[in-house]
Every structure is written in structure tokens, then in C-alpha cells.
Design a protein around this motif. Structure first.
Motif, mmCIF file in Angstrom:
data_model
loop_
_atom_site.group_PDB
_atom_site.id
_atom_site.type_symbol
_atom_site.label_atom_id
_atom_site.label_comp_id
_atom_site.label_asym_id
_atom_site.label_seq_id
_atom_site.Cartn_x
_atom_site.Cartn_y
_atom_site.Cartn_z
ATOM 1 N N ARG B 65 -6.265 51.899 23.745
ATOM 2 C CA ARG B 65 -6.758 51.341 22.347
ATOM 3 C C ARG B 65 -5.438 50.152 22.748
ATOM 4 O O ARG B 65 -5.839 48.985 21.725
ATOM 5 C CB ARG B 65 -7.002 52.240 21.233
ATOM 6 N N GLN B 66 -3.873 50.463 22.378
ATOM 7 C CA GLN B 66 -3.343 49.517 22.254
ATOM 8 C C GLN B 66 -3.061 48.890 23.064
ATOM 9 O O GLN B 66 -3.272 47.622 22.605
ATOM 10 C CB GLN B 66 -1.818 50.587 22.274
ATOM 11 N N THR B 67 -3.876 48.602 24.097
ATOM 12 C CA THR B 67 -3.818 47.652 25.631
ATOM 13 C C THR B 67 -5.479 47.128 24.885
ATOM 14 O O THR B 67 -4.521 45.401 25.289
ATOM 15 C CB THR B 67 -4.402 47.911 26.649
ATOM 16 N N TYR B 68 -5.906 47.214 24.733
ATOM 17 C CA TYR B 68 -6.826 46.303 23.998
ATOM 18 C C TYR B 68 -6.640 45.583 22.673
ATOM 19 O O TYR B 68 -6.988 44.583 22.581
ATOM 20 C CB TYR B 68 -8.257 46.932 24.286
ATOM 21 N N VAL B 69 -5.633 46.000 22.225
ATOM 22 C CA VAL B 69 -5.711 45.428 20.181
ATOM 23 C C VAL B 69 -4.198 44.560 20.408
ATOM 24 O O VAL B 69 -4.585 43.324 19.995
ATOM 25 C CB VAL B 69 -4.820 46.873 19.206
ATOM 26 N N ASN B 70 -3.867 44.909 21.502
ATOM 27 C CA ASN B 70 -2.764 43.559 22.433
ATOM 28 C C ASN B 70 -3.251 42.891 22.766
ATOM 29 O O ASN B 70 -2.865 41.499 22.089
ATOM 30 C CB ASN B 70 -2.038 44.342 23.500
ATOM 31 N N PHE B 71 -4.380 43.175 23.427
ATOM 32 C CA PHE B 71 -5.151 41.547 24.639
ATOM 33 C C PHE B 71 -5.921 40.782 22.928
ATOM 34 O O PHE B 71 -5.814 39.563 23.601
ATOM 35 C CB PHE B 71 -5.869 42.579 25.573
ATOM 36 N N TYR B 72 -6.902 41.688 22.779
ATOM 37 C CA TYR B 72 -7.095 41.263 21.149
ATOM 38 C C TYR B 72 -6.543 40.691 20.050
ATOM 39 O O TYR B 72 -7.045 40.649 18.981
ATOM 40 C CB TYR B 72 -9.278 41.781 21.140
ATOM 41 N N ARG B 73 -5.439 40.224 20.420
ATOM 42 C CA ARG B 73 -4.465 40.488 19.202
ATOM 43 C C ARG B 73 -5.082 38.581 18.565
ATOM 44 O O ARG B 73 -5.153 38.727 16.763
ATOM 45 C CB ARG B 73 -2.806 40.070 19.455
ATOM 46 N N ASN B 74 -5.182 37.905 18.797
ATOM 47 C CA ASN B 74 -6.213 36.700 18.314
ATOM 48 C C ASN B 74 -7.312 37.058 18.608
ATOM 49 O O ASN B 74 -7.873 37.470 18.820
ATOM 50 C CB ASN B 74 -5.318 34.765 18.907
#
Lengths: 250, 324
Positions: B65-74
Motif C-alpha cells: 500500500r505504501q509503495t503505491y501511496v508513494n507512487f501515486y502521491r501526485n
């Protein structure tokens, strides 16, 4: 008790069985993969093994359009299977990748250009021909010295795909600069107004390459093209336009 | 004098059966219109909710989840797919334009089943730009700006070398790649390794035998040196770098790790056939859009259609912190 000589013969027999089993297990696509990135000896061995396969053509024909499509095309090209030209020509009509045309071109001889070229041009008119296939056909047209003609050129310059429109412009460049084809420069009037900036850039580079005699004979048209790009909304196009205009004035 | 009012014969007298029928008809029409209007409003509300309040995907674990929260931050996700100059020296054929076109045809096709690298829409003014909207891990909308950039201007290496448009294309592709290393969320390079001296976006430097001068590339590393200086020189928002070129694991993996240890990488230990690289790069984009966790992401790179590329992902999925 088994003698050492017998063991030796048994060992050799085992190696022979193992290697023939390994060969029997290798499919044509295993050899096809060895065309890329391997040394010459591996590649030559792969070609030799493929030539030995009795039903290779049938297998390759079946493989077109499947996950082994590109490998099949590679084999046809590397082995120069001219006998498959008609199969390829038929398949190319529905090949969305356009790669059948690249391989076909490698199999054709100049005496085939007129007949096959006509088929290529007709396929450019078909709505179901994929953009990748149209690109391949247009690039082939340069090599085969085919001419699109005015109406087909105009139609293709309105194609939805910017890659198709760009390929038309490349073909036009080839005709002007390499085949000394005497035709008007009205294509440039259309492409300088293309919605994509990359094609407008391509147009300006072609203008910069025009030989002086052609430029002099079409001064009004070229001035019109350069006037259109003077206030282009794209910064790169505008800058290149200024450069080409300055060079033209000198 | 009394005014005589005549009514046409075909009209029923007022207050009769005909006017009741007309009133019923009018009520039925109004009811149908009201239903259609309500239905339209309902659909609009549903679509709004779907776009803005769609429940986030279920992640296998917090690291994923954190990986994609980071990837889709913007809200705008920048992806660059740069096709290197795909010559076939000593032959004259150059193929990256065709590979890119197949890539674009796949990405703009309608979505089916489980493929997410689809339904992209092309920009009318920028031939390299494709767009797609989707919901991020928080359920809120994101716009994917994907640029598919070619390196060559034509299929003939000899002709490209004398075409001034080629220099512009090379510069543009090179810039797209290097800028992507700092400003994009994901960059994919699909091209030649040039024996570790790549990536390469230009007609290759040739040796005397007219084959690629691999020795020169090994010695000078014209493609790799700028990667190091770019990654070292500026802050970067890049989370994933895919290097789809021959033996990229051997040529580039450790050296990139050294410069940017926290960067996710996709590389291949093998000599990579062009259609395998193409399938694998499409699959990696699909996995990013589908927000696949590590196991599923790795599996997608080893399916039947992608297995032959040998592509492997590393460093993209964060380690779970231990609960001490």
C-alpha cells in the motif's frame, strides 16, 4: 564383470541418446531465439537445424499472428523463404504490427515491385489497415520507388495517426531529395499546419534541406509556409521557424 | 346577437372522454420525462462517486500500500517510455518507430479482462503524449501522462545519419529520458545496452567493419555517464526505472543502485528479444496501473508472453518495518 571398453561404449551411447533427445525436444522457436545476440557459430548452427525441419513452413504459417509471430517472421527472413511470399502477402493484410511487410520486402526482387507495390498502395486505402501497417507500407514505398499520387497523399495527410502523416512526409522527402521527383511542394503547406508539433518540426527541417533550385522555383509557397510558423504556439517550432527563415533569407 | 361558436366535428365536447384521454397522455409523458431525468441524475451521481469516492483497492500488505501511496502521491502521474535507436547493424534497418507504434496501438485499445495498459487517449497536439484517468490508492482520481518517445526518424540508418531531423529526434529523446530521471514517476527505456555504454538514442558509432563500435561504448559510456550525473546531481521524484535492453542487469543494475539505492528497477539478466521487451514493458505499465503487489508484479513479468524477457523487478516494494 563389464570391461572398461564396454563402459566406454555405454558412456558414448548415453551421450548420443541424450543429445539426440535434446535435439528432438528443441522447437523451431528455440533456434529462432538464437539469431539475436549470440555468436556467429551459434547462429549458423541454429539456421542449419531449422533447415533440417521437414514441416517448418507449415509451422511458421501457423505461428503468424500468435505469440511466436515475430520469431516466425525472423525465421522466414533469415532463411530467405521466398516460397512463403504469397502466404505473407495474404497474412499482412490483417497484421496489425506491420512486420509482415518488413519481411516481405526482404524476400521481394525488383521484378516483383510493380505487382506487389500495387497491392501495398490499395491496402493504404483500406480503413482496417492498422497505423503500424500503413507506416511499414509507406516506408516500403520509398524503397520500391512507388508513388502515392495526389488524392491518396491528401487522404493520408488527414489520417488520425500522426505516425502515418509523418511517414507520408518522409516519403515526400525521399521523392524530392533522393528520386529527384519533380512535384509541387503543396504537401508542405498542409504539414506546416499539422496539429502535432513534431510534424511541423519535421516540415521545417525538410524546408531547410531543399536544394536552391527547388527553393527558387517555389519561393512564394515557401514564404507562405514560413509565415505560418512565425507565431507558432509551440516554442520549439517557433524557434526553428526563425532559424530556417534566417537561413532562407541569406 | 348571440355569438355562435362552432367546434369541429372531430373534437369531443369539452369535459368529455377525449380531453380525459389527452390529460392522461400528458401525465404519462411528464412521468416518463421525469423518470428519464431522474435516471440521468442518478447515473451522473453514480459516475461522480465512482470517480471520486471509489473504494481503494485491497492491498496484500502495508508495504504494498505504501509503495503505491508513494507512487501515486501526485494528482498527475508522469510516465516516460523512451524507445532507443533500434538499429540492427550491420544491416541498415532501424525499428524503434515500429515498436513504438505497436506499443501505442496496444495502449489505446479498449480495456479487456485484466489488462490495465489500455484505454489511453492520444493528445491531438503532441504525438508522443497519451493520457488516461484512473483512481489512485486513496480512491481519488489521477491523470496518467504517458509519453512514448521514439529515437529514429526513419527505417534506414544510412539515411537517418544525413537527415537533420534525426539530430533533433535524438536530442529530444535523450532529454525526455534524462528529464524523466528527475521529474517523472516512472521511466522505461526500451533499446540497446551498447555493451554497458548505453542507453543510446542516436545512430550508433561504427567501427571500421561498419558494425557497432562496442569497444568505444564500453570505454566512454556516453549513455550511462549522464544517468549517474543526473541522479547524483538533483533531487528526483522517480520511483521506478525500467531498463529493457540486453543484459541490463549485468550492465546497469549495481551501478544505478550505487547512485540511487532507493530506486525501483526493472532489468533483465538476459539477451532480450525485441518483442519480449515490448510485451514485458507493456505488462509492467499494466501492473503499475493495476497497483499489483510484489508477488503479482513479479508473476506478471514471468507469464507466458513475458517470461522470455527475463525481466525482474527489484527495490520497488518497500520493506515492511518490523513492529518492535
Amino acid at each position: 564383470m563389464v570391461s572398461s571398453r564396454a563402459w566406454g561404449f555405454l558412456g558414448l551411447f548415453a551421450v548420443a541418446v541424450a543429445s539426440s533427445t535434446a535435439q528432438a525436444g528443441a522447437h523451431w522457436w528455440d533456434y529462432a531465439r538464437r539469431f539475436t545476440g549470440e555468436n556467429d557459430k551459434v547462429r549458423e548452427n541454429a539456421i542449419a537445424e531449422l533447415r533440417k525441419m521437414p514441416d517448418l513452413r507449415a509451422e511458421l504459417k501457423k505461428a503468424l499472428g500468435t505469440t511466436e509471430h515475430f520469431l516466425a517472421l525472423d525465421v522466414i527472413q533469415v532463411l530467405d523463404l521466398k516460397g512463403m511470399t504469397n502466404d505473407l502477402l495474404a497474412f499482412a493484410e490483417k497484421d496489425k504490427t506491420g512486420y509482415s511487410y518488413h519481411v516481405l520486402n526482404s524476400l521481394l526482387e525488383p521484378k516483383d515491385y510493380a505487382r506487389v507495390g500495387q497491392i501495398y498502395l490499395e491496402r493504404l486505402d483500406l480503413p482496417k489497415t492498422a497505423p503500424a501497417a500503413k507506416m511499414a507500407i509507406l516506408d516500403s514505398a520509398a524503397r520500391m520507388e512507388l508513388t502515392l499520387g495526389g488524392p491518396r497523399t491528401e487522404r493520408l495527410l488527414r489520417d488520425d495517426s500522426p505516425e502515418v502523416r509523418s511517414s507520408v512526409l518522409s516519403l515526400f522527402r525521399n521523392e524530392l531529395l533522393r528520386r529527384n521527383y519533380q512535384r509541387g511542394l503543396d504537401v508542405l503547406e498542409k504539414t506546416i499546419a499539422d496539429p502535432t508539433f513534431q510534424i511541423r518540426i519535421q516540415t521545417l527541417f525538410l524546408v531547410s534541406e531543399l536544394p536552391p533550385s527547388l527553393r527558387r522555383a517555389n519561393l512564394g509557397l515557401i514564404d507562405g509556409v514560413l509565415a505560418k510558423c512565425k507565431n507558432d504556439p509551440n516554442v520549439s517550432v517557433k524557434a526553428l521557424c526563425a532559424t530556417v527563415t534566417t537561413e532562407a533569407d541569406q | 346577437m348571440k355569438k355562435i361558436v362552432t367546434r369541429p366535428d372531430f373534437l369531443e365536447p369539452e369535459g368529455g372522454r377525449g380531453s380525459r384521454r389527452r390529460r392522461r397522455r400528458r401525465r404519462a409523458i411528464f412521468a416518463a420525462l421525469a423518470l428519464v431525468l431522474l435516471g440521468g441524475v442518478g447515473i451522473a451521481i453514480h459516475r461522480y462517486r465512482a470517480a471520486h469516492e471509489f473504494p481503494p483497492p485491497a492491498f496484500e500488505d502495508e508495504a504494498c500500500r505504501q509503495t503505491y501511496v508513494n507512487f501515486y502521491r501526485n494528482p498527475e502521474i508522469d510516465v516516460k517510455v523512451v524507445f532507443g535507436y533500434k538499429d540492427a547493424r550491420p544491416a541498415r534497418f532501424v525499428a524503434d518507430r515500429y515498436e513504438r507504434m505497436i506499443f501505442i496501438q496496444r495502449l489505446t485499445a479498449k480495456c479487456t479482462k485484466k489488462n490495465f495498459a489500455c484505454d489511453f487517449v492520444r493528445s491531438k497536439t503532441d504525438a508522443d503524449l497519451l493520457l488516461r484517468r484512473l483512481n489512485g490508492p486513496d480512491g481519488k482520481p489521477r491523470t496518467i501522462f504517458l509519453r512514448a518517445v521514439p529515437s529514429s526518424v526513419g527505417p534506414d540508418d544510412e539515411e537517418n545519419r544525413v537527415d537533420p531531423f534525426q539530430k533533433w529526434r535524438t536530442r529530444y529523446a535523450n532529454l525526455a529520458f534524462l528529464q524523466g530521471l528527475t521529474s517523472a514517476d516512472a521511466v522505461i527505456y526500451n533499446g540497446h545496452s551498447r555493451a554497458g555504454g548505453g542507453p543510446d538514442f542516436a545512430p550508433p558509432r561504427l567501427a571500421k567493419d561498419l558494425d557497432v563500435d562496442f569497444e568505444w561504448y564500453r570505454k566512454n559510456e556516453p549513455g550511462f555517464t549522464p544517468i549517474v550525473s543526473t541522479l547524483e546531481g538533483a533531487p528526483s521524484r522517480l520511483k521506478l526505472l525500467g531498463l529493457y535492453s540486453c543484459a541490463s542487469s549485468k550492465h546497469f543494475l549495481d551501478r544505478v543502485r550505487k547512485v540511487k539505492p532507493d530506486l525501483g528497477l526493472i532489468t533483465s539478466p538476459k539477451l532480450i528479444y525485441f518483442s519480449d521487451a515490448l510485451e514485458s514493458s507493456i505488462e509492467s505499465i499494466s501492473s503499475l496501473l493495476a497497483m499489483k503487489c510484489e508477488g503479482a508484479f513479479r508473476h506478471s513479468l514471468t507469464k507466458a508472453r513475458t517470461r522470455a524477457s527475463g525481466a525482474q523487478v527489484s527495490g520497488f516494494f518497500e520493506e515492511e518495518e518490523s513492529a518492535d
